[in-house]
Design a protein around this motif. Structure first.
Motif, mmCIF file in Angstrom:
data_model
loop_
_atom_site.group_PDB
_atom_site.id
_atom_site.type_symbol
_atom_site.label_atom_id
_atom_site.label_comp_id
_atom_site.label_asym_id
_atom_site.label_seq_id
_atom_site.Cartn_x
_atom_site.Cartn_y
_atom_site.Cartn_z
ATOM 1 N N CYS A 16 3.276 4.516 -5.755
ATOM 2 C CA CYS A 16 2.628 4.241 -4.590
ATOM 3 C C CYS A 16 1.025 4.115 -4.630
ATOM 4 C CB CYS A 16 3.183 5.175 -3.592
ATOM 5 S SG CYS A 16 2.175 4.848 -1.966
ATOM 6 N N THR A 17 0.565 3.167 -4.383
ATOM 7 C CA THR A 17 -0.800 2.905 -4.417
ATOM 8 C C THR A 17 -1.896 3.472 -3.394
ATOM 9 O OG1 THR A 17 -0.930 0.697 -3.381
ATOM 10 C CG2 THR A 17 -0.676 0.719 -5.682
ATOM 11 N N THR A 18 -1.000 3.797 -2.442
ATOM 12 C CA THR A 18 -1.905 4.436 -1.114
ATOM 13 C C THR A 18 -1.953 5.991 -1.577
ATOM 14 O OG1 THR A 18 -1.036 3.099 0.174
ATOM 15 C CG2 THR A 18 -1.938 5.131 1.221
ATOM 16 N N CYS A 19 -0.797 6.678 -1.855
ATOM 17 C CA CYS A 19 -0.939 8.129 -2.043
ATOM 18 C C CYS A 19 -0.670 8.577 -3.509
ATOM 19 C CB CYS A 19 0.257 8.850 -0.917
ATOM 20 S SG CYS A 19 1.822 8.516 -1.467
ATOM 21 N N ASN A 21 2.216 8.520 -5.095
ATOM 22 C CA ASN A 21 3.480 9.269 -5.317
ATOM 23 C C ASN A 21 4.318 8.626 -6.382
ATOM 24 O OD1 ASN A 21 5.728 10.994 -4.699
ATOM 25 N ND2 ASN A 21 6.513 9.589 -2.950
ATOM 26 N N THR A 36 2.837 1.281 0.445
ATOM 27 C CA THR A 36 3.137 2.428 0.971
ATOM 28 C C THR A 36 4.662 3.045 0.655
ATOM 29 O OG1 THR A 36 3.943 0.965 2.912
ATOM 30 C CG2 THR A 36 1.616 1.805 3.118
ATOM 31 N N CYS A 37 4.865 4.129 0.712
ATOM 32 C CA CYS A 37 6.103 4.766 0.441
ATOM 33 C C CYS A 37 6.481 5.465 1.700
ATOM 34 C CB CYS A 37 6.267 5.343 -0.846
ATOM 35 S SG CYS A 37 4.993 7.042 -0.651
ATOM 36 N N ASN A 39 6.525 8.539 1.647
ATOM 37 C CA ASN A 39 5.824 9.842 1.628
ATOM 38 C C ASN A 39 4.352 9.524 2.410
ATOM 39 O OD1 ASN A 39 4.942 12.515 0.872
ATOM 40 N ND2 ASN A 39 3.917 11.880 -0.696
ATOM 41 N N CYS A 40 4.008 8.392 2.564
ATOM 42 C CA CYS A 40 2.698 8.225 3.391
ATOM 43 C C CYS A 40 2.803 7.023 4.386
ATOM 44 C CB CYS A 40 1.747 7.534 2.412
ATOM 45 S SG CYS A 40 1.923 6.204 1.576
ATOM 46 N N HIS A 41 3.936 6.500 4.641
ATOM 47 C CA HIS A 41 4.057 5.680 5.707
ATOM 48 C C HIS A 41 4.001 6.282 7.199
ATOM 49 C CE1 HIS A 41 5.947 2.452 8.366
ATOM 50 N NE2 HIS A 41 5.600 1.613 7.656
ATOM 51 N N THR A 45 6.180 9.866 8.239
ATOM 52 C CA THR A 45 5.280 11.052 8.646
ATOM 53 C C THR A 45 5.053 11.465 9.935
ATOM 54 O OG1 THR A 45 3.203 9.826 8.747
ATOM 55 C CG2 THR A 45 3.965 10.450 6.723
#
Length: 69
Positions: A16-19, A21, A36-37, A39-41, A45
């Motif tokens: 995942c480029t955002t978090c 993960n 987004t995955c 874990n961070c969507h 969340t």
């Protein structure tokens, strides 16, 4: 099944480029990068906001009242 015509299916790493993960899945690609995955969507969340839809109902009701007059 015919031999030598199927792609090589292997375990790969999804990043995942955002978090940042990482998790494993199977694919014919070497690596998958997602924006987004789970874990961070925001939907998963619980931090989801509806900023885009704020005021649309009120705006619609105002136009409806104007058209009735």
């Amino acid at each position: 099944m015919k031999k030598e015509i199927h792609p090589d299916y292997k375990k790969i790493k999804v990043v995942c480029t955002t978090c940042a993960n990482e998790f494993e899945t199977g694919s014919v690609l070497d690596q998958i990068r997602v924006d987004t995955c789970a874990n961070c969507h925001p939907f998963y969340t619980g931090k989801q906001t509806f900023v885009q839809s704020d005021g649309r109902v009120e705006k619609f009701n105002k136009r409806l009242e104007k058209s009735k007059k």
